[in-house]
Write a protein that holds these residues in place. Structure first.
Motif, mmCIF file in Angstrom:
data_model
loop_
_atom_site.group_PDB
_atom_site.id
_atom_site.type_symbol
_atom_site.label_atom_id
_atom_site.label_comp_id
_atom_site.label_asym_id
_atom_site.label_seq_id
_atom_site.Cartn_x
_atom_site.Cartn_y
_atom_site.Cartn_z
ATOM 1 N N LEU A 105 1.933 9.566 -6.875
ATOM 2 C CA LEU A 105 1.306 8.411 -6.239
ATOM 3 C C LEU A 105 1.598 8.437 -4.744
ATOM 4 O O LEU A 105 2.687 8.835 -4.322
ATOM 5 C CB LEU A 105 1.815 7.109 -6.852
ATOM 6 N N ALA A 106 0.631 7.992 -3.956
ATOM 7 C CA ALA A 106 0.735 8.085 -2.505
ATOM 8 C C ALA A 106 1.685 7.047 -1.940
ATOM 9 O O ALA A 106 1.696 5.886 -2.368
ATOM 10 C CB ALA A 106 -0.650 7.925 -1.872
ATOM 11 N N MET A 107 2.462 7.453 -0.964
ATOM 12 C CA MET A 107 3.357 6.536 -0.258
ATOM 13 C C MET A 107 2.584 5.413 0.425
ATOM 14 O O MET A 107 3.101 4.318 0.621
ATOM 15 C CB MET A 107 4.142 7.311 0.802
ATOM 16 N N ARG A 108 1.344 5.681 0.791
ATOM 17 C CA ARG A 108 0.576 4.700 1.563
ATOM 18 C C ARG A 108 0.036 3.557 0.710
ATOM 19 O O ARG A 108 -0.514 2.599 1.231
ATOM 20 C CB ARG A 108 -0.577 5.376 2.291
ATOM 21 N N PHE A 109 0.162 3.637 -0.616
ATOM 22 C CA PHE A 109 -0.326 2.558 -1.472
ATOM 23 C C PHE A 109 0.428 1.261 -1.179
ATOM 24 O O PHE A 109 1.651 1.246 -1.039
ATOM 25 C CB PHE A 109 -0.152 2.903 -2.946
ATOM 26 N N GLY A 110 -0.331 0.167 -1.136
ATOM 27 C CA GLY A 110 0.260 -1.154 -1.048
ATOM 28 C C GLY A 110 0.667 -1.645 -2.424
ATOM 29 O O GLY A 110 0.474 -0.954 -3.434
ATOM 30 N N PRO A 111 1.243 -2.860 -2.508
ATOM 31 C CA PRO A 111 1.769 -3.348 -3.791
ATOM 32 C C PRO A 111 0.755 -3.387 -4.921
ATOM 33 O O PRO A 111 1.068 -2.985 -6.045
ATOM 34 C CB PRO A 111 2.270 -4.755 -3.446
ATOM 35 N N GLU A 112 -0.459 -3.875 -4.669
ATOM 36 C CA GLU A 112 -1.428 -3.993 -5.752
ATOM 37 C C GLU A 112 -1.853 -2.630 -6.276
ATOM 38 O O GLU A 112 -1.933 -2.407 -7.487
ATOM 39 C CB GLU A 112 -2.635 -4.802 -5.285
ATOM 40 N N ALA A 113 -2.144 -1.708 -5.361
ATOM 41 C CA ALA A 113 -2.571 -0.375 -5.773
ATOM 42 C C ALA A 113 -1.446 0.352 -6.504
ATOM 43 O O ALA A 113 -1.665 1.000 -7.538
ATOM 44 C CB ALA A 113 -3.038 0.425 -4.559
ATOM 45 N N LEU A 114 -0.230 0.266 -5.966
ATOM 46 C CA LEU A 114 0.906 0.936 -6.590
ATOM 47 C C LEU A 114 1.229 0.306 -7.942
ATOM 48 O O LEU A 114 1.411 1.009 -8.946
ATOM 49 C CB LEU A 114 2.124 0.847 -5.672
ATOM 50 N N GLY A 115 1.287 -1.017 -7.980
ATOM 51 C CA GLY A 115 1.641 -1.695 -9.220
ATOM 52 C C GLY A 115 0.657 -1.433 -10.338
ATOM 53 O O GLY A 115 1.047 -1.229 -11.490
ATOM 54 N N PHE A 116 -0.642 -1.433 -10.015
ATOM 55 C CA PHE A 116 -1.645 -1.165 -11.051
ATOM 56 C C PHE A 116 -1.411 0.205 -11.679
ATOM 57 O O PHE A 116 -1.426 0.358 -12.907
ATOM 58 C CB PHE A 116 -3.051 -1.232 -10.465
ATOM 59 N N ARG A 117 -1.191 1.214 -10.868
ATOM 60 C CA ARG A 117 -1.060 2.583 -11.379
ATOM 61 C C ARG A 117 0.243 2.775 -12.151
ATOM 62 O O ARG A 117 0.261 3.451 -13.188
ATOM 63 C CB ARG A 117 -1.178 3.563 -10.210
ATOM 64 N N LEU A 118 1.323 2.205 -11.657
ATOM 65 C CA LEU A 118 2.588 2.317 -12.380
ATOM 66 C C LEU A 118 2.504 1.658 -13.749
ATOM 67 O O LEU A 118 2.995 2.194 -14.746
ATOM 68 C CB LEU A 118 3.706 1.662 -11.562
ATOM 69 N N LYS A 119 1.861 0.501 -13.800
ATOM 70 C CA LYS A 119 1.751 -0.219 -15.072
ATOM 71 C C LYS A 119 0.791 0.483 -16.018
ATOM 72 O O LYS A 119 1.065 0.609 -17.217
ATOM 73 C CB LYS A 119 1.292 -1.646 -14.812
ATOM 74 N N ALA A 120 -0.344 0.961 -15.482
ATOM 75 C CA ALA A 120 -1.324 1.645 -16.323
ATOM 76 C C ALA A 120 -0.740 2.910 -16.945
ATOM 77 O O ALA A 120 -1.025 3.234 -18.104
ATOM 78 C CB ALA A 120 -2.565 1.978 -15.503
ATOM 79 N N ALA A 121 0.080 3.620 -16.197
ATOM 80 C CA ALA A 121 0.684 4.852 -16.712
ATOM 81 C C ALA A 121 1.852 4.566 -17.640
ATOM 82 O O ALA A 121 2.276 5.450 -18.404
ATOM 83 C CB ALA A 121 1.150 5.727 -15.545
#
Length: 546
Positions: A105-121
């Motif tokens: 996952l990209a360092m540049r992701f903000g909270p919503e983008a990062l959180g969605f992907r972490l939770k989905a995975a």
């Protein structure tokens, strides 16, 4: 050098019964040439730091053992949220050794983008850089599956459930036997950009690296040759950096150069000269920025042999500039997160034409299909389709069988990209038949940006489209209907832009916002983006005529 016809006719896939990405990318070289350099960190004026295959193999085994001790096992997902670094590669290989699944996952992701992907995975562990801790902290409580966090360059005492990266790989006796994986075993989830809905996780098997080897050898023209050394500014969290450069090059024994600095044309010239880069993967935007930098003095010091480009169409003018200024024919190629590097060019093999992606890469069956599912004749637009099975093809969308089934038509994976093939077999890209935006090499789904816009208290409705741009191919443009009582103003537009940028990422935020009174909708209530795309294109055309 073999021509294209010979390469294609002689090609045959021969996948091994057992294959593990970590063993392939580190262990063979570690046994035969442990001191061979595999990674080079460019530090500007300071001396470069290097890592050899012996060190990479040992460190990744130690980290794998430490991860196993923390409960990570086969099939568990481990998020890797790091910049280009030695630790990123060590973490990837450690995950593969366990038979676990890496989620870059990209360092540049903000909270919503990062959180969605972490939770989905359903990530069980996350490996983070200290610079990303604030963003991660904003979503930590929404991740019930996450059990432990490993921090690179973190605090001396991270706390319960938090572990220091360097301390883990320094623990004595930290080794274990690699998982006995086969090519089809899951190894990697890369999230797509998304279209009208949220991003989807494309699950790839260990075979994905094997599948990329013919492509990288092809468009880097008999890669590797003695002395080859490769660099890309593309983030290793994306397919472009990870699969087009990093992992295949490690398996082939080619040193991979990296830098923590953001891409700037003048510095890119100096980096390539300083590190003796002979092979580069540069999206079209990066090439356009190099061209715009003018006659950079460092050009005379370059030793470049090949340049590959993908992620967005390469303008004919940029193609000609590289031939003139760098004495190199850029080899364009094409793919998607789900099925990458299947079309390409290679001037040395007789496949190169300005304005065309190229031809099917040896080993891949690619066709243009019409709405009836049949191949269209030369000169007729069709959808780019890839025949299954194929080693670069994803296994499925993570926990989404309906979306997986919808991606296929019989034995063909349907990319959704429109193209036309000429009588000589060259494929020219025409555009998407969905709403993906291509900006500076990034593929951006409007749905995620729209959802973020709608979270702003002033926004009632939003439509996001790509607006043609001479530098970035497209920029993200948002058309916004405000809530009653909210007056439109430049200050509000700036506020909304900042709102999206801090929550998603710097490449996804709308660089332009237009306030509109109403939103065109279909009878089922869906936004008609086509009308806004046409409007944005008209605006861009009018601007270019001024």
């Amino acid at each position: 050098m073999q021509n294209y016809q010979t390469l294609t006719a002689d090609f045959a896939w021969n996948l091994p019964a057992r294959y593990n990405i970590a063993a392939a990318c580190a262990d063979g070289w570690a046994r035969s040439e442990p001191d061979r350099i595999c990674l080079v960190e460019d530090r500007g004026e300071a001396p470069a730091r290097t890592l050899d295959y012996g060190g990479l193999a040992d460190s990744s085994r130690r980290l794998a053992a430490a991860m196993a001790a923390k409960g990570v096992g086969r099939g568990d997902r481990v998020a890797i949220v790091l910049p280009q670094s030695f630790q990123t590669v060590i973490a990837h290989l450690a995950v593969y050794r366990l038979g676990a699944i890496a989620v870059p996952l990209a360092m540049r992701f903000g909270p919503e983008a990062l959180g969605f992907r972490l939770k989905a995975a359903g990530a069980k562990m996350a490996v983070l850089h200290r610079e990303g801790l604030e963003t991660f902290g904003a979503v930590r409580d929404s991740l019930p599956a996450l059990e432990s966090v490993v921090v690179v360059e973190g605090e001396d005492d991270p706390g319960a459930g938090w572990f220091d990266f360097e301390k883990l790989i320094a623990e004595p006796g930290g080794t274990l036997e690699d998982a006995a994986t086969v090519p089809d075993d899951p190894a990697l989830i890369i999230f797509t950009s998304g279209t009208t809905g949220p991003p989807k996780g494309a699950l790839h098997g260990h075979r994905v690296v094997l599948g990329h080897l013919p492509g990288i050898r092809f468009h880097h023209e008999d890669y590797p040759r003695p002395g080859d050394r490769i660099w890309t500014p593309s983030d290793w969290a994306w397919a472009g950096g990870l699969l087009n450069v990093l992992l295949p090059s490690l398996q082939l024994g080619v040193p991979v150069v990296f830098s923590a600095e953001r891409f700037r044309a003048e510095e890119a010239y100096r980096l390539m000269a300083r590190q003796g880069v002979r092979n580069a993967f540069l999206p079209a935007t990066a090439l356009r920025m190099l061209a715009a930098a003018g006659d950079e003095p460092a050009v005379k010091d370059l030793v470049l042999r090949t340049i590959a480009s993908a992620g967005e169409s390469l303008p004919a003018a940029t193609y000609e500039w590289a031939r003139r200024a760098l004495a190199i024919t850029v080899n364009e190629f094409y793919g998607q997160t789900e099925c990458n590097m299947v079309l390409g060019s290679a001037a040395a093999h007789g496949v190169s034409r300005a304005g065309a992606i190229g031809k099917p890469v040896p080993g891949h069956r690619v066709a243009l299909l019409g709405e009836d599912g049949r191949e269209v004749p030369a000169g007729t637009p069709g959808t780019i389709a890839v025949r299954a099975p194929d080693p670069v093809m994803f296994l499925n969308y993570w926990q989404d069988p309906a979306a997986t089934a919808a991606k296929f038509s019989g034995d063909w994976l349907m990319t959704g990209d429109q193209a036309v093939m000429d009588a000589d077999g060259y494929v020219a890209f025409l555009g998407r038949d969905d709403d993906i935006i291509t900006s500076a090499g990034y593929r951006i789904g409007p749905g995620e940006v729209e959802n973020c816009l709608l979270a702003h208290e002033a926004v009632k409705l939003a439509a996001v489209v790509g607006k043609p741009d001479p530098l970035r191919t497209e920029i993200v443009k948002a058309y916004v209907v405000l809530r009653d009582g909210q007056p439109a103003s430049p200050a509000l537009a700036d506020e909304i832009q900042a709102f999206v940028r801090t929550r998603l990422s710097a490449h996804e935020y709308p660089r332009e916002i237009a306030f509109v009174d109403e939103m065109p909708l279909t009878t089922s209530g869906k936004i008609v983006r086509r009308m806004f795309r046409e409007r944005a294109r008209a605006e861009a055309a009018e601007r270019s005529e001024r």
